[in-house]
Write an enzyme that holds these catalytic residues in place. Structure first.
Site: not given
Length: 466
Positions: A319-321
């Site tokens: 989700k982040e990267s």
């Protein structure tokens, strides 16, 4: 003793001859679950906020590839959910009869498994407008003798997917041509059965012609030339008493077919043999391997420190990267877990592009958030949601929502209650409340963030072994 001998004889008979073309089997096992389906139509689904769809884990329908959820049915369903204004919850189910059971019991709202529209299924559900056509072919290894007539298959054993239309098609052929086939029904899906043909574990299977073509395009030892049944319409299934949902899906299908969207997706998943090969053979595909990313090992180490399922931490990293160790956001967040410079420094990260340092810096921050919430939210599954929201928007804003829940007499141990107030922190009535310390926040974005991570986790948990 006689009873034991009798049971052993029965087992031997089934192993030798397989399932024959009789109705007794279905009469014995089939529950009348379809006579009074649960009442749940479009309005209730939209009010609930999500729609549940049953799919296959296959190289064309739905799978994980390099951490990303992909598939023909998946992309169609995601587009449909957005059109209906709801979130998409997927259920992976290979048992077709169980899928119809879940649909009628209200545990699912759509079965998106590319069903042939056939009268034998009309009592179980209604079918949407056709999404396309499906022909059926026999799949076998090309080192076997060619098939010139159905008599060449007399006495042969054919493995098929359980509860698929293939059994009815083969039984009809037996009657028409006066041959005897041993039909073995399997809980495996068509992709897995085709793989068993490829490796020589079984001799014959039956599959959708397009799916068989996709497999044959990168498995040169497969032959798929013998037609079992001509093309017929394929569609999705919905409950018989959900006319509004059926109408909405049909209208959406008509619009997407007319715009060329469906045809483009079909070409992406069914006509590009190179992509199909990598999707079906990569270690990073849930169809063939059990890896999510190149960083699985360090994610597992970090998850051990947190006491989390490593697939949950992997969901947060995705989700982040998107597992890009060099990713940098417009705001300056860096690394696998997208930490801001001040947080990187606080948790000892000198080089945010070093995957191990970046990951462990994020893990240390998550451990800090876990300690922050542990006394207030003792139940670990609930606490994870508070941690995820805090990771996204800051624990001060989540703490404000926790205080608001307490003030309004709600159980502040439950994320369901606290998330409601977090979503309200963009309204002056709430962010100007005396118990609120951190002011205005677009709290709904953090609520959606938590849902996104948990939906990705559910997919990883279903398709990737621990």
């Amino acid at each position: 003793m006689q009873k034991i001998v009798y049971v052993l004889i029965l087992i031997s008979v089934f192993a030798l001859f397989g399932v024959q073309c009789t109705q007794k089997e279905h009469e014995l096992k089939e529950e009348i679950f379809y006579e009074n389906p649960i009442i749940l139509d479009l309005e209730e689904i939209q009010k609930r906020g999500f729609i549940r769809a049953i799919v296959d884990n296959s190289s064309t329908s739905y799978y994980i590839y390099k951490g990303r959820r992909m598939g023909y049915e998946f992309e169609l369903l995601k587009n449909l959910a957005a059109h209906l204004g709801v979130r998409l919850h997927l259920i992976v189910q290979s048992d077709i009869n169980e899928a119809f059971y879940m649909l009628n019991k209200g545990r699912a709202d759509i079965i998106a498994m590319n069903f042939e529209v056939h009268e034998s299924r009309f009592h179980l559900a209604n079918f949407t407008h056709p999404l396309g056509e499906m022909g059926t072919v026999l799949v076998h290894h090309n080192d076997r003798d060619g098939i010139n007539s159905w008599q060449d298959l007399d006495g042969k054993t054919i493995h098929i997917r359980k509860d698929a239309i293939y059994k009815a098609q083969l039984c009809k052929i037996q009657q028409e041509y006066g041959i005897q086939l041993s039909i073995i029904e399997s809980n495996l899906d068509s992709d897995a059965l085709i793989h068993q043909v490829k490796t020589g574990k079984i001799a014959y299977t039956v599959a959708d012609k397009v799916e068989a073509l996709v497999n044959a395009s990168y498995h040169s030892n497969l032959t798929i030339e013998w037609e079992v049944a001509p093309k017929a319409d394929v569609a999705w299934a919905v409950r018989k008493n959900a006319p509004a949902l059926e109408e909405a899906i049909n209208a959406w299908m008509s619009a997407k077919t007319g715009s060329g969207y469906v045809q483009t997706l079909y070409a992406k998943y069914y006509k590009n043999s190179t992509n199909s090969y990598y999707r079906s053979n990569s270690d990073f595909s849930s169809v063939a391997g059990n890896r999510i990313s190149p960083y699985d090992e360090i994610i597992q180490k970090g998850a051990d420190q947190l006491g989390w399922d490593w697939r949950l931490l992997a969901s947060l990293v995705y989700k982040e990267s998107n597992f890009d160790s060099e990713a940098e956001s417009y705001a300056g967040a860096q690394g696998l877990l997208q930490l801001m410079p001040v947080t990187l420094q606080r948790f000892g990260v000198d080089n945010p592009q070093d995957p191990y340092q970046s990951l462990m810096g994020g893990v240390n921050y998550l451990k800090y958030l876990d300690r922050f919430w542990k006394e207030r939210i003792p139940e670990s599954n609930e606490r994870v949601q508070f941690i995820l929201a805090s990771y996204n928007i800051g624990h001060g804003h989540v703490e404000d929502a926790w205080r608001l829940a307490l003030k309004y007499g709600k159980n502040a141990h439950l994320w369901e209650n606290v998330s409601t107030f977090l979503g309200l922190k963009s309204h002056p009535e709430y962010y100007k409340d005396p118990v609120v310390k951190s002011g205005f926040a677009k709290g709904h974005t953090a609520v959606n963030y938590v849902q996104d991570v948990l939906l990705i986790y559910e997919s990883y948990r279903t398709l990737i072994n621990p």
